[in-house]
Scaffold this active site. Structure first.
Site, PDB file in Angstrom:
ATOM      1  N   HIS A 119       0.391   1.333  -9.953  1.00 33.12           N
ATOM      2  CA  HIS A 119       0.149   2.774  -9.798  1.00 33.12           C
ATOM      3  C   HIS A 119       0.904   3.293  -8.566  1.00 33.12           C
ATOM      4  O   HIS A 119       1.584   4.320  -8.619  1.00 33.12           O
ATOM      5  CB  HIS A 119      -1.355   3.045  -9.646  1.00 33.12           C
ATOM      6  CG  HIS A 119      -1.688   4.410  -9.122  1.00 33.12           C
ATOM      7  ND1 HIS A 119      -1.563   4.739  -7.783  1.00 33.12           N
ATOM      8  CD2 HIS A 119      -2.117   5.539  -9.730  1.00 33.12           C
ATOM      9  CE1 HIS A 119      -1.900   6.009  -7.606  1.00 33.12           C
ATOM     10  NE2 HIS A 119      -2.245   6.510  -8.777  1.00 33.12           N
ATOM     11  N   ASN A 120       0.784   2.573  -7.470  1.00 36.19           N
ATOM     12  CA  ASN A 120       1.453   3.015  -6.254  1.00 36.19           C
ATOM     13  C   ASN A 120       2.969   2.935  -6.373  1.00 36.19           C
ATOM     14  O   ASN A 120       3.677   3.794  -5.859  1.00 36.19           O
ATOM     15  CB  ASN A 120       0.969   2.206  -5.048  1.00 36.19           C
ATOM     16  CG  ASN A 120      -0.367   2.702  -4.535  1.00 36.19           C
ATOM     17  OD1 ASN A 120      -1.179   3.196  -5.310  1.00 36.19           O
ATOM     18  ND2 ASN A 120      -0.612   2.574  -3.252  1.00 36.19           N
ATOM     19  N   SER A 150      -7.904   5.181  -6.398  1.00 35.73           N
ATOM     20  CA  SER A 150      -6.845   6.132  -6.085  1.00 35.73           C
ATOM     21  C   SER A 150      -7.376   7.554  -6.033  1.00 35.73           C
ATOM     22  O   SER A 150      -8.320   7.902  -6.735  1.00 35.73           O
ATOM     23  CB  SER A 150      -5.729   6.071  -7.127  1.00 35.73           C
ATOM     24  OG  SER A 150      -4.751   7.050  -6.811  1.00 35.73           O
ATOM     25  N   GLY A 151      -6.717   8.344  -5.213  1.00 32.95           N
ATOM     26  CA  GLY A 151      -7.054   9.752  -5.141  1.00 32.95           C
ATOM     27  C   GLY A 151      -7.201  10.233  -3.710  1.00 32.95           C
ATOM     28  O   GLY A 151      -7.548  11.389  -3.470  1.00 32.95           O
ATOM     29  N   LEU A 176     -17.136   2.400   7.196  1.00 26.55           N
ATOM     30  CA  LEU A 176     -17.364   3.821   6.919  1.00 26.55           C
ATOM     31  C   LEU A 176     -16.307   4.737   7.550  1.00 26.55           C
ATOM     32  O   LEU A 176     -16.595   5.825   8.002  1.00 26.55           O
ATOM     33  CB  LEU A 176     -18.771   4.224   7.370  1.00 26.55           C
ATOM     34  CG  LEU A 176     -19.902   3.477   6.640  1.00 26.55           C
ATOM     35  CD1 LEU A 176     -21.265   3.829   7.246  1.00 26.55           C
ATOM     36  CD2 LEU A 176     -19.890   3.780   5.138  1.00 26.55           C
ATOM     37  N   LYS A 223      -3.546  -1.180  -9.625  1.00 24.75           N
ATOM     38  CA  LYS A 223      -3.458  -0.198  -8.541  1.00 24.75           C
ATOM     39  C   LYS A 223      -2.116  -0.300  -7.829  1.00 24.75           C
ATOM     40  O   LYS A 223      -1.512   0.710  -7.450  1.00 24.75           O
ATOM     41  CB  LYS A 223      -4.608  -0.378  -7.531  1.00 24.75           C
ATOM     42  CG  LYS A 223      -4.518   0.544  -6.309  1.00 24.75           C
ATOM     43  CD  LYS A 223      -4.574   1.989  -6.724  1.00 24.75           C
ATOM     44  CE  LYS A 223      -4.408   3.066  -5.694  1.00 24.75           C
ATOM     45  NZ  LYS A 223      -3.979   2.911  -4.372  1.00 24.75           N
ATOM     46  N   VAL A 282     -12.880   7.009   6.678  1.00 28.71           N
ATOM     47  CA  VAL A 282     -12.949   8.130   5.742  1.00 28.71           C
ATOM     48  C   VAL A 282     -13.109   7.732   4.267  1.00 28.71           C
ATOM     49  O   VAL A 282     -13.916   8.324   3.544  1.00 28.71           O
ATOM     50  CB  VAL A 282     -11.770   9.101   5.977  1.00 28.71           C
ATOM     51  CG1 VAL A 282     -10.450   8.438   5.676  1.00 28.71           C
ATOM     52  CG2 VAL A 282     -11.940  10.360   5.158  1.00 28.71           C
ATOM     53  N   ARG A 327      29.599 -17.803 -14.987  1.00 23.74           N
ATOM     54  CA  ARG A 327      28.672 -18.849 -14.543  1.00 23.74           C
ATOM     55  C   ARG A 327      29.099 -20.204 -15.117  1.00 23.74           C
ATOM     56  O   ARG A 327      29.027 -21.231 -14.460  1.00 23.74           O
ATOM     57  CB  ARG A 327      27.239 -18.524 -14.984  1.00 23.74           C
ATOM     58  CG  ARG A 327      26.630 -17.320 -14.271  1.00 23.74           C
ATOM     59  CD  ARG A 327      25.235 -16.983 -14.782  1.00 23.74           C
ATOM     60  NE  ARG A 327      24.272 -18.023 -14.448  1.00 23.74           N
ATOM     61  CZ  ARG A 327      23.645 -18.789 -15.327  1.00 23.74           C
ATOM     62  NH1 ARG A 327      23.885 -18.656 -16.619  1.00 23.74           N
ATOM     63  NH2 ARG A 327      22.795 -19.707 -14.931  1.00 23.74           N
ATOM     64  N   GLU A 340       3.926   5.863  -8.148  1.00 17.97           N
ATOM     65  CA  GLU A 340       3.775   6.971  -7.184  1.00 17.97           C
ATOM     66  C   GLU A 340       5.046   7.098  -6.321  1.00 17.97           C
ATOM     67  O   GLU A 340       5.547   8.205  -6.107  1.00 17.97           O
ATOM     68  CB  GLU A 340       2.543   6.676  -6.313  1.00 17.97           C
ATOM     69  CG  GLU A 340       2.254   7.627  -5.166  1.00 17.97           C
ATOM     70  CD  GLU A 340       1.047   7.134  -4.340  1.00 17.97           C
ATOM     71  OE1 GLU A 340      -0.045   6.947  -4.917  1.00 17.97           O
ATOM     72  OE2 GLU A 340       1.207   6.929  -3.111  1.00 17.97           O
ATOM     73  N   ARG A 358      13.323   4.887   0.638  1.00 14.55           N
ATOM     74  CA  ARG A 358      12.505   5.079   1.849  1.00 14.55           C
ATOM     75  C   ARG A 358      13.062   4.239   2.989  1.00 14.55           C
ATOM     76  O   ARG A 358      13.160   4.713   4.125  1.00 14.55           O
ATOM     77  CB  ARG A 358      11.053   4.675   1.586  1.00 14.55           C
ATOM     78  CG  ARG A 358      10.294   5.645   0.705  1.00 14.55           C
ATOM     79  CD  ARG A 358       8.796   5.416   0.843  1.00 14.55           C
ATOM     80  NE  ARG A 358       8.056   6.114  -0.198  1.00 14.55           N
ATOM     81  CZ  ARG A 358       6.727   6.190  -0.250  1.00 14.55           C
ATOM     82  NH1 ARG A 358       5.983   5.597   0.676  1.00 14.55           N
ATOM     83  NH2 ARG A 358       6.120   6.847  -1.217  1.00 14.55           N
TER      84      ARG A 358
HETATM   85  C1  6PG Z   1      -3.747   6.531  -3.776  1.00 16.50           C
HETATM   86  C2  6PG Z   1      -2.566   6.240  -2.872  1.00 16.50           C
HETATM   87  C3  6PG Z   1      -2.958   5.509  -1.634  1.00 16.50           C
HETATM   88  C4  6PG Z   1      -1.758   5.089  -0.761  1.00 16.50           C
HETATM   89  C5  6PG Z   1      -1.042   6.221  -0.123  1.00 16.50           C
HETATM   90  C6  6PG Z   1      -0.024   5.830   0.925  1.00 16.50           C
HETATM   91  O1  6PG Z   1      -3.650   6.110  -4.918  1.00 16.50           O
HETATM   92  O2  6PG Z   1      -4.712   7.172  -3.361  1.00 16.50           O
HETATM   93  O3  6PG Z   1      -1.666   5.435  -3.579  1.00 16.50           O
HETATM   94  O4  6PG Z   1      -3.638   4.361  -2.041  1.00 16.50           O
HETATM   95  O5  6PG Z   1      -2.225   4.275   0.242  1.00 16.50           O
HETATM   96  O6  6PG Z   1      -0.440   6.989  -1.100  1.00 16.50           O
HETATM   97  O7  6PG Z   1       0.912   4.907   0.497  1.00 16.50           O
HETATM   98  P1  6PG Z   1       2.232   4.662   1.350  1.00 16.50           P
HETATM   99  O8  6PG Z   1       1.873   4.743   2.795  1.00 16.50           O
HETATM  100  O9  6PG Z   1       2.718   3.293   0.994  1.00 16.50           O
HETATM  101  O10 6PG Z   1       3.176   5.734   0.961  1.00 16.50           O
END
Ligand code: 6PG
Length: 474
Positions: A185-186, A128-129, A10, A182, A12, A444, A189, A286
Site C-alpha cells: 500500500h505504501n 492506514s489513514g 499513546l 500495508k 497520536v 550471457r 502511495e 525521492r
Molecule cells: C498511511 C501512510 C503512513 C506513512 C506515511 C509516511 O497509510 O497512513 O502510508 O503509514 O507512514 O505516509 O510515509 P513516508 O514517510 O515513508 O513517506
C-alpha cells in the site's frame, strides 16, 4: 469483567485508535510508558467512552478480559520488540498481541513464530489513514491467526472506514500478510504521489500556470475517473498560500523524505522478482531529490533547458490527465502483482479483490477506481495482469496516444518524468511480441556459457563461441 481491548503507546496514532474504539462502545484499557499521556487522554477525551487507565504494564494487562487483546502502538523496530518482551511474561495462553505500527513483514513473521511458541497470538496489522483515519475510520489490514481474528474482527470492522456499508477491514492472511499488504500500500502511495508530482510539474512548465491554477485542474480531475484522496489533497496543497504571500509549494524545500516503507517494498519486489518499476522509480526519485550537491553541480554544468511549446492548452491538460491515469493503473497493477507474489512465496492465500475492497476507504491511496480493481479480481481471481481487465484495458487503450505525447514532449522539453515514462515502457515491454532479452541470453552464453533456451525445441543449449560455433545441447 475487564476491558475488551487495550492500547499501549499513546502517541497520536495509539491515542486516536483508542478513542475510535471507545467511541464505538468498546471498553479500552490504556497504558503509556510515561503516564502523563494516559492522564491527558482521559482528561481530554474521557467522556467519549469507557477508558480503563493504568500506570504499570502489569495493571494494564490485569485490567483486560480474557483472552486479552493488546494493541502495541510504538515505533517500529527496537521499541516494538522491547514492549513485546515486557508484555509477554504478563500474558496467558491464548492472549493476542497486535502490532499496529508500520513494521517490516519479516519482523512480524519472526515475532509471530516467537509468540506462537509461547501460546500467544501475534497479529501484525497494517493501519492506514494517518492521524485522522485512526480516529474517524482507517483502513485496517490484520494478519495473524484465524482465532485472533475471531476476537479482533468485530472490533476492527466496527472502527474501520465503511464504504457502501462494507468495512475497510479484512483478515488479510496469516502471520506477516497484513504488514506485507500495508507495505505494498505504501509503495503504491509513493508511486501515486510521484505521478501526481510529475503531472503538476508538466502542467506548471507546459502551461506556465500558477499553483493555484493547477489546483483548479486537479479539482476538476477529482470529479472523474481519477477521483481519490491524494488528488483531492493535491488541490488543497497547491491552492495554499504561505504567510510570505508566495504559493506554499514554492517555499518548501524540494527534497522528499521517507521513513522506509517504499524502500522495503522495492527490496521485497527485487527478492521476489516482481517488476514494480513505478514504485521503484518513485522511491529513487525521492532519493535523487535529496542529493543536493549533485543537483547543484549538474545544474551548473548543464544550465540549458529546451522548454515547451504547448500548442493547445486544453489538449495538453487532457493528455496529462490520461497519462496520469494510465501510469497510475500500471502502478496499481504492479502493486497487486507484488501482493500475489508475496502471497505465493509465504503461503498466505491473499484475496486481491478483498485487498482492493478495504483500500476503497480510510487509507491514503483510497480512490474511486479501487472499486474497479475489486471487480476485476472478483471476476477473475487469477487475472494475469490488471492491465487486461476490461475497464483498465479500455482506460489504457484510450490513453495511449496521450501517454506517448506527454512522455515524448517531456523528454524534448527536458522535464523529468521518471514514473510516467517508466510506466509507459513497462506497458510497451509487457505487450511486445519479442523482447531483446534474447540478445541478453546470447551475451550471457557468449561470455559465461550460461546457456539459453530455443524457441523451436526444448532443452538448454550452449554455443561454442570461441570454437567452431557449433551448438551443444545440455
Ligand atoms: C498511511 C501512510 C503512513 C506513512 C506515511 C509516511 O497509510 O497512513 O502510508 O503509514 O507512514 O505516509 O510515509 P513516508 O514517510 O515513508 O513517506
Amino acid at each position: 469483567t475487564g476491558a475488551q481491548i487495550g492500547v499501549t503507546g499513546l502517541a497520536v496514532m495509539g491515542r486516536n485508535l483508542a478513542r475510535n474504539l471507545a467511541r464505538h462502545g468498546f471498553t479500552v484499557a490504556l497504558h503509556n510508558r510515561s503516564p502523563e499521556r494516559t492522564r491527558r487522554l482521559v482528561a481530554e477525551h474521557g467522556d467519549e467512552g469507557t477508558f480503563v487507565p493504568s500506570e504499570s504494564l502489569a495493571d494494564f494487562v490485569n485490567s483486560l478480559e480474557r483472552p486479552r487483546a493488546v494493541i502495541v502502538m510504538v515505533k517500529a523496530g527496537g521499541p516494538t520488540d522491547a514492549v513485546i518482551d515486557e508484555l509477554v511474561p504478563l500474558l496467558d495462553a491464548g492472549d493476542i498481541v497486535v502490532d499496529c505500527g508500520n513494521a517490516h513483514f519479516d519482523d512480524t513473521r519472526r515475532r509471530e513464530v516467537a509468540l506462537r511458541e509461547q501460546g500467544l497470538h501475534f497479529v501484525g496489522t497494517g493501519v492506514s489513514g494517518g492521524e485522522e483515519g485512526a480516529l474517524l475510520g482507517p483502513s485496517i489490514m490484520p494478519g495473524g491467526s484465524t482465532e485472533s481474528y475471531a476476537k479482533l474482527g468485530p472490533m476492527f470492522e466496527s472502527i474501520a472506514a465503511q464504504v457502501d456499508g462494507v468495512p475497510c477491514c479484512v483478515h488479510v492472511g496469516p502471520d506477516g500478510a497484513g504488514h506485507f499488504v500495508k507495505m505494498v500500500h505504501n509503495g503504491i502511495e509513493y508511486a501515486d504521489m510521484q505521478l501526481i508530482a510529475e503531472a503538476y510539474d508538466l502542467l506548471r512548465s507546459g502551461l506556465s500556470a500558477s499553483p493555484a491554477e493547477i489546483a483548479e485542474i486537479f479539482r476538476t480531475w477529482n470529479s472523474g475517473e481519477l477521483e481519490s484522496f491524494l488528488i483531492e489533497i493535491t488541490a488543497d496543497v497547491l491552492a495554499h498560500t504561505d504567510a510570505t504571500g508566495q504559493p506554499f509549494v514554492d517555499v518548501v524545500l524540494d527534497r522528499a523524505e521517507q521513513k522506509g516503507t517504499g524502500r522495503w517494498t522495492v527490496q521485497s519486489a527485487l527478492d521476489l522478482g516482481i517488476p514494480i518499476t513505478g514504485i521503484a522509480e518513485a522511491t529513487f526519485a525521492r532519493s535523487l531529490s535529496g542529493h543536493a550537491d549533485q543537483r547543484t553541480a549538474a545544474a551548473r554544468a548543464f544550465p540549458d533547458t529546451p522548454g515547451w511549446q504547448v500548442a493547445d492548452r486544453d489538449v495538453f491538460v487532457e493528455d496529462v490527465r490520461k497519462a496520469l491515469l494510465a501510469s497510475k493503473i500500471v502502478a496499481y497493477a504492479q502493486g497487486f502483482d507484488h501482493v500475489q507474489a508475496g502471497s505465493q512465496e509465504y503461503g498466505w492465500q491473499i484475496d486481491r479483490g478483498a485487498v482492493a475492497s478495504i483500500w476503497r476507504g480510510g487509507c491514503i491511496i483510497r480512490a474511486r477506481f479501487l472499486d474497479r480493481i475489486r471487480e476485476a479480481y472478483d471476476d477473475q481471481p487469477d487475472l494475469p495482469t490488471l492491465l487486461v481487465a476490461p475497464y483498465f484495458a479500455k482506460a489504457i487503450g484510450d490513453g495511449v496516444p496521450s501517454w506517448r505525447r506527454v512522455v515524448a514532449d517531456a523528454a524534448r522539453a527536458g522535464v523529468p518524468t521518471p514514473a510516467f515514462s517508466s510506466s509507459l515502457a513497462y506497458f510497451d515491454a509487457l505487450r511486445r511480441d519479442r523482447l531483446p532479452a534474447a540478445l541478453i541470453q546470447g551475451l550471457r552464453d557468449n561470455f559465461g556459457a550460461h546457456t539459453y533456451q530455443r524457441v523451436d525445441r526444448p532443452g538448454s543449449f550452449h554455443t561454442l563461441w570461441a570454437g567452431d560455433r557449433s551448438e551443444l545441447a545440455g
